[in-house]
Design an enzyme around this catalytic site. Structure first.
Site, PDB file in Angstrom:
ATOM      1  N   LYS A  44     -25.555 -30.116 -29.615  1.00 32.53           N
ATOM      2  CA  LYS A  44     -25.492 -30.354 -31.063  1.00 32.53           C
ATOM      3  C   LYS A  44     -26.652 -29.618 -31.716  1.00 32.53           C
ATOM      4  O   LYS A  44     -27.766 -29.583 -31.172  1.00 32.53           O
ATOM      5  CB  LYS A  44     -25.622 -31.862 -31.349  1.00 32.53           C
ATOM      6  CG  LYS A  44     -25.888 -32.224 -32.814  1.00 32.53           C
ATOM      7  CD  LYS A  44     -24.719 -31.869 -33.716  1.00 32.53           C
ATOM      8  CE  LYS A  44     -25.071 -32.108 -35.199  1.00 32.53           C
ATOM      9  NZ  LYS A  44     -23.989 -31.624 -36.103  1.00 32.53           N
ATOM     10  N   CYS A 131     -24.726 -24.780 -41.783  1.00 32.34           N
ATOM     11  CA  CYS A 131     -24.398 -26.190 -41.929  1.00 32.34           C
ATOM     12  C   CYS A 131     -24.132 -26.467 -43.407  1.00 32.34           C
ATOM     13  O   CYS A 131     -24.996 -26.227 -44.256  1.00 32.34           O
ATOM     14  CB  CYS A 131     -25.530 -27.084 -41.438  1.00 32.34           C
ATOM     15  SG  CYS A 131     -25.108 -28.839 -41.646  1.00 32.34           S
TER      16      CYS A 131
END
Ligand SMILES: O=C(O)c1[nH]c(=O)[nH]c(=O)c1I
Length: 312
Positions: A44, A131
């Site tokens: 992640k 992101c």
């Protein structure tokens, strides 16, 4: 048909891996990926400190894909650095997970990459420039000057294999501008694409959004984005120096989807929504289906058709 794939000097059984963010937050999830049929896997995206991420509900799946606004929840980069260095010590198969980094600022990215450079980690690092879900943080990949500045600073000291996770672009001028920037650097790869940022899913029955953060706006994945993902894979495959490989991410839920990404020029293939919805067994299904597609078409290896998309 065989799916064996060489990527950055490593030989993998197949090109499939998880997309960063899916099934890779904890050691347990990472160990499940390690034991799965995935050819490779990735952690992640990490920040310096642990983050809880956005309030829930922050993920929702539909018949055509998913919407997420996780908000970069992660255990902090040291947790993942420990995992990948430990993996290297114990499983010397050279298949340590790729390490994803998503600092909240340019300085944070630099600091984390400096520590990775000094660390024992010898694997692949993926710098996430896309992101879409941290409130107040624009996607770096849409700021062309910032992107060039960060990569200039990074490559002053970073000497290990580095890829970048890009947002989807929707304009030929942007494909050209971004490819020209990326071609200036000794990048190992680009990963196209991250979720299509800030979409909005409306539930007509309840007359409501379905995720809590940002009044329901979130990154879109799955079938919805395959044409965009394929376009970005093809656009960068045809514009970048051949030394810069392409990872294809976006809308891979079948062997045919995988074939299409490979045809556009991808080398590794990352699976997000389909992995989230189906679980680890998705990799076994995708491998079987891709082999079937290749056999039907008379291909024995992926090299025979990678990047060979025809035009009319
Ligand atoms: O919300 C997230 O954590 C997230 N969600 C995405 O869809 N892509 C990303 O790169 C990230 I850092």
């Amino acid at each position: 048909a065989v799916l064996k794939t060489e990527f950055l000097g490593q030989k993998y059984e197949n090109p499939f891996m998880n997309a960063s963010g899916v099934h890779c937050l904890t050691v347990n999830e990472l160990d499940e990926l390690k034991r799965s049929k995935a050819g490779a896997f990735i952690t992640k995206s990490a920040t310096t400190l642990e983050r809880a991420g956005n309030p829930e509900p922050r993920y929702y799946a539909t018949a055509l894909g998913s919407i997420n606004s996780m908000g970069l929840p992660n255990k902090g980069f040291q947790y993942y650095l420990d995992y990948v260095v430990d993996y290297q010590k114990n499983d010397s198969d050279g298949k340590a997970p790729f390490f994803s980094v998503a600092g909240m600022s340019r300085d944070e990215n630099i600091n984390i990459l400096k520590i990775i450079q000094r660390s024992d980690f010898q694997g692949v690092t993926e710098l996430n420039l896309s992101c879409p879900n941290v409130p107040g943080k624009p996607q770096v990949g849409y700021d062309f000057q910032m992107t060039e500045q960060i990569l200039t600073q990074v490559f002053e000291f970073f000497r290990k294999p580095l890829g970048v996770k890009l947002p989807p672009y929707f304009d030929f001028a942007h494909f050209d501008i971004v490819a020209n920037i990326l071609n200036k650097f000794p990048l190992a790869y680009v990963n196209c694409v991250n979720s299509v940022g800030n979409g909005l899913y409306v539930d007509a029955a309840s007359e409501s959004v379905v995720i809590k953060p940002k009044n329901g706006f979130g990154g879109i994945g799955g079938d919805y984005i395959k044409p965009t993902a394929l376009a970005n894979v093809r656009a960068f495959y045809t514009r970048l120096n051949p030394t810069i490989k392409v990872i294809g991410t976006g809308g891979i839920a079948s062997g045919q989807d995988a074939f299409e990404h490979l045809l556009c020029g991808a080398t590794m293939l990352q699976v997000g929504t389909a992995l989230y919805e189906e679980g680890i067994s998705v990799f076994e299904r995708l491998e079987k289906e891709l082999k079937e597609v290749m056999t039907q078409k008379g291909y024995k290896t992926i090299e025979e058709f990678r990047g060979q998309l025809r035009t009319l």
